[in-house]
Design an enzyme around this catalytic site. Structure first.
Site, PDB file in Angstrom:
ATOM      1  N   ARG A   1       8.788  -3.726 -29.611  1.00  0.00           N
ATOM      2  CA  ARG A   1       7.858  -4.294 -28.626  1.00  0.00           C
ATOM      3  C   ARG A   1       8.504  -5.482 -27.920  1.00  0.00           C
ATOM      4  O   ARG A   1       9.110  -6.349 -28.554  1.00  0.00           O
ATOM      5  CB  ARG A   1       6.586  -4.812 -29.310  1.00  0.00           C
ATOM      6  CG  ARG A   1       5.750  -3.774 -29.983  1.00  0.00           C
ATOM      7  CD  ARG A   1       4.356  -4.312 -30.284  1.00  0.00           C
ATOM      8  NE  ARG A   1       4.404  -5.581 -31.035  1.00  0.00           N
ATOM      9  CZ  ARG A   1       3.320  -6.245 -31.417  1.00  0.00           C
ATOM     10  NH1 ARG A   1       2.107  -5.806 -31.107  1.00  0.00           N
ATOM     11  NH2 ARG A   1       3.435  -7.352 -32.112  1.00  0.00           N
TER      12      ARG A   1
ATOM     13  N   TYR B   1      -3.672 -17.325 -29.988  1.00  0.00           N
ATOM     14  CA  TYR B   1      -2.306 -17.741 -30.331  1.00  0.00           C
ATOM     15  C   TYR B   1      -1.239 -16.838 -29.733  1.00  0.00           C
ATOM     16  O   TYR B   1      -0.062 -17.045 -29.987  1.00  0.00           O
ATOM     17  CB  TYR B   1      -2.109 -17.874 -31.838  1.00  0.00           C
ATOM     18  CG  TYR B   1      -2.569 -16.700 -32.685  1.00  0.00           C
ATOM     19  CD1 TYR B   1      -1.835 -15.525 -32.736  1.00  0.00           C
ATOM     20  CD2 TYR B   1      -3.727 -16.785 -33.447  1.00  0.00           C
ATOM     21  CE1 TYR B   1      -2.245 -14.465 -33.513  1.00  0.00           C
ATOM     22  CE2 TYR B   1      -4.151 -15.726 -34.235  1.00  0.00           C
ATOM     23  CZ  TYR B   1      -3.407 -14.573 -34.268  1.00  0.00           C
ATOM     24  OH  TYR B   1      -3.819 -13.519 -35.047  1.00  0.00           O
ATOM     25  N   LYS B   2      -1.660 -15.834 -28.971  1.00  0.00           N
ATOM     26  CA  LYS B   2      -0.676 -14.973 -28.322  1.00  0.00           C
ATOM     27  C   LYS B   2      -0.431 -15.520 -26.908  1.00  0.00           C
ATOM     28  O   LYS B   2       0.174 -16.576 -26.756  1.00  0.00           O
ATOM     29  CB  LYS B   2      -1.178 -13.532 -28.317  1.00  0.00           C
ATOM     30  CG  LYS B   2      -1.371 -12.959 -29.728  1.00  0.00           C
ATOM     31  CD  LYS B   2      -1.880 -11.524 -29.682  1.00  0.00           C
ATOM     32  CE  LYS B   2      -2.244 -10.995 -31.050  1.00  0.00           C
ATOM     33  NZ  LYS B   2      -1.087 -10.742 -31.917  1.00  0.00           N
TER      34      LYS B   2
ATOM     35  N   PHE C   1      -5.746  -2.058 -33.630  1.00  0.00           N
ATOM     36  CA  PHE C   1      -5.099  -2.928 -34.603  1.00  0.00           C
ATOM     37  C   PHE C   1      -5.928  -2.809 -35.882  1.00  0.00           C
ATOM     38  O   PHE C   1      -7.156  -2.954 -35.858  1.00  0.00           O
ATOM     39  CB  PHE C   1      -5.008  -4.377 -34.115  1.00  0.00           C
ATOM     40  CG  PHE C   1      -4.179  -5.208 -35.044  1.00  0.00           C
ATOM     41  CD1 PHE C   1      -2.797  -5.022 -35.091  1.00  0.00           C
ATOM     42  CD2 PHE C   1      -4.758  -6.115 -35.905  1.00  0.00           C
ATOM     43  CE1 PHE C   1      -2.017  -5.750 -35.994  1.00  0.00           C
ATOM     44  CE2 PHE C   1      -3.983  -6.842 -36.804  1.00  0.00           C
ATOM     45  CZ  PHE C   1      -2.614  -6.664 -36.833  1.00  0.00           C
TER      46      PHE C   1
ATOM     47  N   ASP D   1     -11.960  -5.830 -28.032  1.00  0.00           N
ATOM     48  CA  ASP D   1     -10.951  -6.687 -28.648  1.00  0.00           C
ATOM     49  C   ASP D   1      -9.948  -7.066 -27.558  1.00  0.00           C
ATOM     50  O   ASP D   1      -9.256  -6.204 -27.020  1.00  0.00           O
ATOM     51  CB  ASP D   1     -10.268  -5.943 -29.797  1.00  0.00           C
ATOM     52  CG  ASP D   1      -9.187  -6.783 -30.483  1.00  0.00           C
ATOM     53  OD1 ASP D   1      -8.603  -7.667 -29.827  1.00  0.00           O
ATOM     54  OD2 ASP D   1      -8.918  -6.532 -31.673  1.00  0.00           O
TER      55      ASP D   1
END
Lengths: 413, 413
Positions: free
Chosen positions: B372, B223-224, B126, B198
């Site tokens: 996705r 927050y995922k 990312f 990560d």
């Protein structure tokens, strides 16, 4: 003639800002003089927070990044802060913490003065500013720190042609001493140095004129006088003239020129956006948005006038009502030279403050002997000033504070 | 025999995690397959947020720094995250953003390998990870970046005795490819390098065993899959064995050994606390606390089993129902090799995803051609997988997506 409570009531009756008190939730039985540390809850905040949680997040889900303006929140809220600090559109962004933002602008400013290796600050700075400067210069080679201090270097002595960047608190967090932003900025510029202003104890306490003072960079928090709530995101100001040359090392994807291109190399966005780092802590913006709805209606000239009058009144009443109890005013005597807080020294300041808090008068304490009282013009009344001083006198005259000497230490800023 | 909707209903009836769906608010008419980007709202979050706003802030005011545990929130919430990522007590703190935390641990790790000047990452990282590494090494002298890439260097080729630090995404944000944490960490250690993991697309998607893998450092967002709400604070892991030697440059006062001594010089706290920087964004912790009340009851083995089964099912159904429409599975085919998301290529992936979203099936899109779909085992059902594929087939077979080609670009992560 000594001042009376009746006169304070009259001041409130005549106060053109008095009606703003209704915009805040204040607990029963509390005289809150710590809004310089954490501002009170705006009445509109709970609904704004609930809207973000239940509608934007709960119903909108990922779509709210676009539909509810989440992605642009740091700049949108920045635009609303700008008029409170004398900045222009495109010069303010709201994100991260004050410390993190200080790291960004301080490092960026060093990069604009690559041939100079001295940085200047004050021994009396709020320590995190010094610590973040230390963290940044620790990564770089050969920097030397010069500290302005009482009995040591003056501002004039500290700033010379070797100085790259000066970091100063506009209002001192302990004493409330107010620096002359225009004069010091001009002094620094004359020597080729840049200035970073810390506005934590300024924003929402008095008008600031960053642009008119030719300020270079500034940072500040939004949870004190601006009433954004505990840990609300901080603001960052970069003068338009510096933006395109400034590079800051917390170069996350929200500061990228094209964040959704997902390239492997960083290319800073134009303008103030390059000072963003990454996903904003959105929920922490919601109460601030409600607070800014209030701030939009505030005349900063009236705010400053009330602030000066309240702090003058507090000093006058402390001397009138509490003489002989070993108190000493630690803040500048001239209202021109201080922000919206008054610090009072007492050898037993810590237990005295504990006793005050137990009686509903909330200020705070800074070691070794400073009691701090903040006067937030939007919701503190002149009678609150009167009542606080009466409670202070009672605590001192009865020595009630002796019981509080061993209570836990108050940990707040 | 092709799979049927009735079979999916039976899977749900037999699902030992099915009852967790009741713990979340999900909008009517939406099949939410983007919890890998922003998790759904836990049912308990609104009340927890209201409590923090109205009681802790509104009534407690500054006193809540002690009385409501605000000051210790980053470590208290860190302790609750630790079991989800295989960390011990005292190894996790929750604060700031993933990018900012990556900057801290990456720079700290470089400091632990001062004689090495190569850093390794992946071209498919990312991007903010690459950008933050670039920001950090840009302040330092002589670092060189080596990127692992398809058709280029392999992990094995990239890591040698010159390498100081390797930064890798455990689960790839686009394809969901899952790295073998134990093997790569061991490989890096054999060459004397340190690894920063990560875990943004890992935490809450599958069990992680940081300790058992001898991981050095890790960061990740909440927050995922962890459902902490938009911009909830990130976690930071530092193995106990590294903590006392690790120095990170975002050395704010909350990481100081004695923050309330207000000294002019930084002295890092012992342990994980030195990775804190400054005042936590408190309101952004409140929904995460409600979410962790749910996570405490989750068996991570069952979670992973359901995740594998759902992603397998999705791949199977896409091939069964959507053959001939130009789709290509971009995720690893073996469940062992992927996280809890499936990426599907289509030349017109962007308008296809727009058309899906218009029909209530929410996934997202990553340029140039990846759709996705995230499968969050706590609130996605097997019938949702079935229904999503049916809508995908409808969009493709009717070419409904042709109308959506010119709509605005989705900006989410």
């Amino acid at each position: 003639m000594p001042t009376t409570r009746a006169q304070c009531e009259q001041y409130d009756a005549d106060d053109p800002l008095a009606f703003f008190r209704e915009e805040f939730v204040l607990p029963e039985g509390v005289t809150y003089l710590d809004g310089n540390s954490l501002g009170a809850l705006p009445r509109g905040a709970a609904a704004r927070v609930a809207e973000m949680v239940e509608t934007e997040w709960g119903q909108g889900l990922i779509r709210s990044w676009n539909d509810a303006g989440w992605f642009d929140k740091p700049s949108a809220v920045g635009e609303r802060i700008a008029p409170l600090i004398g900045a222009e559109a495109g010069e303010v962004v709201v994100c991260d913490s004050t410390s993190v933002n200080l790291f960004k602008v301080f490092t960026a400013a060093l990069g604009l003065r690559p041939d100079r290796k001295v940085v200047v600050s004050e021994a009396s700075s709020f320590p995190t500013d010094l610590y973040m400067m230390e963290g940044a210069t620790g990564l770089l080679d050969g920097y030397q720190r010069r500290l302005i201090a009482e009995g040591g270097l003056t501002v004039e002595q500290a700033i010379d042609e070797d100085v790259a960047v000066v970091v100063l608190s506009h209002v001192d967090y302990r004493t409330g001493r107010l620096h002359d932003m225009a004069a010091i900025t001009e002094l620094a510029h004359r020597h080729g140095a840049l200035v970073v202003w810390d506005l934590c104890h300024t924003a929402g306490a008095l008008p600031v004129r960053l642009g008119a003072c030719r300020a270079d960079f500034a940072v500040g928090c939004t949870y004190k006088y601006l009433n954004g709530g505990p840990g609300s995101p901080a603001f960052l100001y970069a003068a338009a003239r510096h933006q395109d040359a400034a590079e800051q090392p917390l170069s996350g994807w929200h500061g990228h020129a094209d964040p959704f291109a997902f390239t492997t190399d960083y290319r800073p966005a134009d303008g103030i956006t390059r000072f963003r780092c990454s996903t904003p802590h959105l929920l922490s913006y919601a109460p601030l948005e409600a607070s800014l709805d209030v701030w939009e209606r505030v005349d900063l000239g009236l705010l400053r006038a009330k602030s000066r009058r309240m702090t003058d009144l507090f000093i006058e009443l402390v001397e009138q009502e509490c003489a002989g109890f070993g108190l000493e005013i630690a803040s500048p005597r001239a209202a021109d030279d201080r922000g919206s807080q008054v610090a009072v020294r007492h050898a037993d300041g810590y237990p005295v403050m504990r006793a005050l808090i137990d009686r509903g008068v909330i200020g705070d304490f800074r070691a070794p002997d400073l009691m701090r009282f903040g006067f937030t013009p939007l919701y503190v009344r002149y009678v609150d000033v009167w009542d606080a001083v009466q409670v202070l006198r009672e605590v001192l005259s009865t020595e009630a504070w002796r019981d509080a000497r061993h209570a836990g230490r108050s940990r707040v800023t």
